[in-house]
Design an enzyme around this catalytic site. Structure first.
Site, PDB file in Angstrom:
ATOM      1  N   ASP B  11       0.877  -1.171   0.000  1.00 40.93           N
ATOM      2  CA  ASP B  11       0.000   0.000   0.000  1.00 40.93           C
ATOM      3  C   ASP B  11       0.908   1.212   0.000  1.00 40.93           C
ATOM      4  OD1 ASP B  11      -2.179  -1.623   0.122  1.00 40.93           O
ATOM      5  OD2 ASP B  11      -2.675  -1.215   2.206  1.00 40.93           O
ATOM      6  N   ASP B 130     -13.598  -4.876  -2.708  1.00 41.86           N
ATOM      7  CA  ASP B 130     -13.542  -4.816  -1.241  1.00 41.86           C
ATOM      8  C   ASP B 130     -14.910  -5.233  -0.732  1.00 41.86           C
ATOM      9  OD1 ASP B 130     -10.958  -3.813  -1.346  1.00 41.86           O
ATOM     10  OD2 ASP B 130     -11.613  -1.726  -1.332  1.00 41.86           O
TER      11      ASP B 130
END
Lengths: 218, 263
Positions: B11, B130
């Site tokens: 990330d 997600d």
């Protein structure tokens, strides 16, 4: 100065191939200029995407003759992924997509490109083993069954076994590397296959250097 | 035989690797290019960068990171985060990315998947989902459901995760990157029920993400979860396990993996 030309097939992985070729000390040039291709010592022919799109692009860019000439002249020539499939006579991709787009390749290696049989997850994405069927400089220094990175839904089926250089298992055993004289094709992506891929590109570089030497000797 | 892939996920925020818990509490985890090179040497099969800043002004930051990484690392590189148009996809691919991962923008505009697949090929288009478990009111029902969230897990999209994965495949997605928001960063294991539900409904590879805490979790995702690949962040970034540990464990359990290069 001799040159290795990467054909500008406008595909997404051009820059990766360029970077990987640079990494193994080749000095590549990306071009779609028939004159530049004609004067090249060696060719890398990359491709991803659809067969019909790539085949149309080659004829639109008027590259068919230059590519045939390079192959006929025995210049080291490496087709990668769709670039390998385009070396074959034809592909069933266009007819399966239900359109009337071009389905003919360069016909430099007699044979057909087929879709993986029903039931197998496609695309075939990831690392798989390549087993060379004979000893060849392109696979020098690589273990039998070395892993390479693949991503494709169609595979090439050469007319003659003599053209097969490597085989891979994915539900079926398919041809993952071919050759005919100085013409090579690999279904996997050496530019994305870590150390093994760089070794193969470096081997291709040695084939180029060897070819150049033969030319000078004569 | 096709190997199962181990994919470190980085990330990236403002050019640095960060890692949080349940999408919050971000901690610094290093320089992206250094981390990428490290994982490549360790035997990672692929790398994913998710740009979690993704504000339009900072687009250049991730392109620089991709460019530098692609000069050093020769394994597939996927980039996601705020990608909402074809030109940006092209910029990333030209910088050396191999795949782009679409999330919020694909939900808002599903044609983006189709347009991307037509222009660059399906192999370039990863759709990231997600998903969060939905409480099913009818008591005793084991009919599990998952809802899709956008904007880094902040907004419910009002769509079922399995249905969205099937739609994404039809539109031309080449792979599904499936993150369980319930499990992400918890180290308690992947949501294997979610993985199996999606993997059973699509014919393209599913990459498991969110929740890896130990080696058994990875094995579970690849077997019961039917995932083709596992994404891992925390357990790798903080050195709990090396890629070699993971591959040795999986090999012993009979899972095909690409051996780690010793050179």
């Amino acid at each position: 100065m001799s040159s290795l030309v990467i054909i500008d097939s406008e595909c997404a992985n051009l820059s990766s191939i360029f970077k990987a070729a640079e990494k193994v000390f080749l000095e590549p040039l990306i071009s779609d200029d028939p004159q530049v291709i004609a004067s090249a010592d060696a060719i890398i022919f990359p491709g991803v995407g659809s067969f019909a799109h790539a085949a149309s692009l080659i004829s639109k860019k008027k590259l068919t003759t230059s590519l045939h000439d390079a192959i006929a002249a025995g210049k080291p020539f490496l087709g990668i992924c769709l670039g390998m499939q385009l070396l074959f006579s034809k592909s069933e991709e266009s007819s399966l997509s239900g359109n009337n787009q071009p389905d003919e390749g360069l016909n430099a290696i007699p044979g057909e490109v087929r879709r993986f049989p029903e039931g197998l997850p496609v695309p075939h994405v990831g690392w798989n083993k390549v087993n060379p069927v004979c000893e060849h400089p392109l696979f020098a220094g690589l273990n039998d069954g070395a892993y390479f990175y693949f991503t494709h839904s169609y595979y090439a089926l050469p007319e003659k076994k003599d053209y097969i250089l490597g085989l891979t298992e994915y539900g079926i055993s398919f041809t993952s590397a071919v050759y005919r004289g100085n013409l090579y094709g690999v279904q996997f992506h050496p530019e994305k296959s870590g150390q093994a891929g760089l070794q193969l590109l470096s081997n291709f570089g040695k084939i180029i250097a060897g070819n150049r030497q033969i030319k000078t000797e004569f | 035989m096709l190997a199962k892939r181990i994919i470190p996920c980085l990330d990236v925020q403002d050019g640095r690797v960060v890692k949080g818990t349940r999408f919050l509490n971000l901690r610094d985890a290093g320089d992206p290019v250094e981390r990428a090179s490290f994982y490549n040497r360790e035997g990672a099969d692929e790398l994913v960068f998710l740009d979690i800043t993704a504000s339009v002004e900072k687009r250049q930051t991730i392109i620089d990171v991709v460019e530098k990484t692609a000069n050093a690392v020769f394994i597939p590189l996927t980039v996601g985060g705020g990608i909402d148009n074809l030109d940006f996809m092209q910029e990333l691919l030209q910088s050396g990315a191999d795949k782009v991962s679409l999330n919020t923008a694909a939900l808002q505009n599903p044609e983006l998947i189709q347009a991307g697949a037509q222009r660059f090929g399906s192999q370039c288009i990863v759709v990231a989902i997600d998903a969060k478990r939905v409480e099913v009111s009818s008591s005793g029902s084991d009919d599990l459901k998952w809802e899709v969230f956008t904007h880094g897990g902040r907004n419910p999209a009002g769509r079922d995760a399995v249905e969205w994965a099937v739609t994404a495949e039809k539109l031309g997605a080449g792979e599904i990157l499936l993150t369980s928001m319930d499990a992400d960063g918890t180290l308690d294991g992947y949501d294997t029920a979610l993985l199996a539900a999606v993997a059973g409904a699509v014919n393209i590879p599913v990459i498991a993400s969110g929740g890896a805490g130990n080696l058994e979790h990875l094995y579970e995702a690849l077997t019961n979860g039917q995932a083709h690949a596992v994404l891992a962040a925390s357990i790798l970034h903080y050195g709990t396990y090396s890629i070699a540990d993971i591959k040795e464990y999986l090999t012993a359990k009979g899972i095909p993996v690409r051996p780690v290069n010793i050179d």
